[in-house]
Motif scaffolding. Structure first.
Motif, mmCIF file in Angstrom:
data_model
loop_
_atom_site.group_PDB
_atom_site.id
_atom_site.type_symbol
_atom_site.label_atom_id
_atom_site.label_comp_id
_atom_site.label_asym_id
_atom_site.label_seq_id
_atom_site.Cartn_x
_atom_site.Cartn_y
_atom_site.Cartn_z
ATOM 1 N N THR A 244 2.384 0.424 -11.965
ATOM 2 C CA THR A 244 1.691 1.712 -11.926
ATOM 3 C C THR A 244 1.860 2.451 -13.250
ATOM 4 N N LEU B 89 -0.648 6.373 -1.053
ATOM 5 C CA LEU B 89 -1.395 5.726 0.030
ATOM 6 C C LEU B 89 -1.448 4.220 -0.184
ATOM 7 N N ARG B 90 -1.796 3.832 -1.398
ATOM 8 C CA ARG B 90 -1.892 2.395 -1.694
ATOM 9 C C ARG B 90 -0.558 1.698 -1.534
ATOM 10 N N GLU B 91 0.488 2.413 -1.871
ATOM 11 C CA GLU B 91 1.805 1.794 -1.824
ATOM 12 C C GLU B 91 2.405 1.821 -0.420
ATOM 13 N N GLY B 92 1.653 2.347 0.535
ATOM 14 C CA GLY B 92 2.113 2.279 1.922
ATOM 15 C C GLY B 92 3.131 3.351 2.289
ATOM 16 N N ARG B 93 3.235 4.400 1.495
ATOM 17 C CA ARG B 93 4.180 5.467 1.830
ATOM 18 C C ARG B 93 3.663 6.246 3.035
ATOM 19 N N LEU C 288 -12.532 17.146 5.074
ATOM 20 C CA LEU C 288 -12.962 15.978 5.836
ATOM 21 C C LEU C 288 -14.412 16.096 6.267
ATOM 22 N N ARG D 223 -15.231 15.330 0.499
ATOM 23 C CA ARG D 223 -14.769 14.055 1.043
ATOM 24 C C ARG D 223 -15.156 12.899 0.117
ATOM 25 N N GLN E 150 -10.032 6.948 -3.947
ATOM 26 C CA GLN E 150 -9.348 5.888 -3.197
ATOM 27 C C GLN E 150 -9.839 5.928 -1.757
ATOM 28 N N VAL E 151 -10.298 4.810 -1.279
ATOM 29 C CA VAL E 151 -10.738 4.740 0.109
ATOM 30 C C VAL E 151 -9.616 5.207 1.033
ATOM 31 N N GLY E 152 -9.930 6.123 1.919
ATOM 32 C CA GLY E 152 -8.945 6.579 2.904
ATOM 33 C C GLY E 152 -8.162 7.801 2.460
ATOM 34 N N TYR F 91 -8.497 11.202 4.409
ATOM 35 C CA TYR F 91 -7.856 11.203 5.724
ATOM 36 C C TYR F 91 -6.340 11.255 5.591
ATOM 37 N N TYR F 92 -5.863 10.504 4.644
ATOM 38 C CA TYR F 92 -4.426 10.480 4.374
ATOM 39 C C TYR F 92 -3.943 11.873 3.973
ATOM 40 N N CYS G 85 -5.305 14.765 4.529
ATOM 41 C CA CYS G 85 -5.408 15.720 5.632
ATOM 42 C C CYS G 85 -4.187 15.609 6.527
#
Lengths: 251, 251
Positions: free
Chosen positions: B94, B175-179, B217, B223, B230-232, B235-236, B238
DNA sequence: GTAAAGCCTCCCCTAAGAGGAGGGTCAAGA
DNA sequence: TCTTGACCCTCCTCTTAGGGGAGGCTTTAC
């Protein structure tokens, strides 16, 4: 002022071997070589070395670095290409980490799980039990909830697994395509999914489903599974399920 | 039923060379070897090969895979170690991408290698900070151009836009890193973001921010902007903002 | 003068195979 | 039975970016 290999190696934090190597491949030539064959470097060489090390930090190969430091070269294009490469590498790495987390969760509960096992169909009830064992353990330990006592109907489970995958893929597609979480496409998907579940003996209402999706967010095992399918999917589904529940409740 | 190297290679999508190699290092032995020296593999070997390939996907070395597939081994510990390794690798990647973007921006603006000078002596944190600074500078300029036609306070907007973009990128990375959306990394980001906004005359509270994120949203413009990053992400964010508000409200 | 430190070249080693040379084996068709 | 082509084998070299060490000069300090 000229520097010996040792001096350069200490100034730039590289090994002497590295200097030998760069000399051999022609990437960094000494300013001069003494009669005894000693390599001597000047200020310019030190600066070039800094540039080499900078690009090396960016994961360029030594060959690419040679090109980058040449004259009359489109540095922008090379950098952009590297950027693309690193981004795809990052994407892969992220998937990999998510898979690792899922495997780790499974391994902790005594199972071995590879992604292929996760959604493939099984031939016998025993196999299904084995596959679900990790998940059950996880739920039981962390939430005091036990699914294992119920009998397993093999074809039914295979069918349900297939439907779950189909639903997930559909939802992921909606997310990628920018569909609203409270839009008709997703609502349709959820409605079909719930109808399927109800037809297969799960008395699940929109509210229950919303609660379940919310629960998945906090549960590493389930969140990893969803995020492995598509980044952001766990969050999207949670909000979509809540919107669906709100919609079906008020109408 | 026994399979030749060619058949196995086609079934498992590996090269024959790879099978030779695994044989040589003892990772995957043929079930039997014919009189003529032909390697023949059985069902069990195919399954073992699948496991090998699965762990290879997770970037384990062949030696490690051999250990993982041995009996009486603590798979969990090895997987956890690999997880740590991959996370540090991701962190570095990163940073690397951010530096690349900064270099790319400099190269586009005609800056040649003096850009490299900026990061000279790399390895220290100060240099990476400098890299981030350049990145921010670049985004500020670009965003400034976009908004330049509107009658607004350009320097101030630029600064705020830069901060917003930095926040968005950080959140996307999480988000990408799964946190987790309710984890400390994201909370930290939101806290900083809100502090920045408050320091710039926006009296925004965690609750307000959560409401705003929820509003985004439903708002196509906002949105799309977030999802383009980044997709998502919309929502993340929010859900993260709501978790943050809930956390800061109760404490 | 001598010892220690520094330097050189040359050679082998790494991981995970790829590529190819040279030669043996197998099954089908003539 | 012979031939042809597909398939298989082993052995060798090559890839990255150097690391490790042997054996042998050169320089510096005392």
């Amino acid at each position: 002022m000229l520097y010996t290999v040792k001096e350069v190696s200490e100034l730039a934090h590289v090994t002497i071997k590295t200097l030998h190597h760069y000399h051999k491949i022609g990437l960094l030539l000494p300013r001069e070589v003494s009669e005894a064959g000693y390599r001597m470097y000047g200020q310019w060489e030190l600066e070039r070395l800094q540039e080499i090390l900078f690009y090396k930090e960016l994961d360029f190969s030594l060959e690419q670095i040679g090109e980058l430091l040449a004259e009359n070269v489109d540095r922008t294009a090379i950098l952009a290409e590297q950027h693309r490469l690193m981004q795809s590498r990052q994407k892969r790495l992220t998937q990999l980490i998510i898979t690792l987390e899922a495997s780790l969760a499974a391994a902790k509960n005594g199972g071995t799980m590879n992604q292929a096992d996760m959604f493939k169909g099984f031939g016998s009830e025993a196999e299904w039990r084995e596959a679900l064992e990790a998940q059950n353990q996880h739920l039981k330990e962390n939430y005091g909830y036990d699914l294992a006592e119920q009998p397993i109907d093999v074809p039914k489970m295979n069918e349900q697994a297939a439907e779950a995958v189909r639903f997930m893929k559909g939802a992921a597609a909606c997310l990628r395509e920018g569909r609203r979480h409270d839009g008709p496409e997703v609502a349709q998907l959820i409605a079909e999914h719930l109808a399927f579940l109800q037809a297969h003996g799960h008395a699940i209402q929109p509210d229950d489903y919303a609660a379940q999706s919310r629960f998945f967010l906090g549960d590493d095992f389930h969140r990893s599974m969803l995020e492995a399918q598509q980044v952001g999917l766990a969050y999207y589904l949670c909000l979509a399920a809540e919107a669906y529940a709100a919609g079906s409740g008020s109408n």
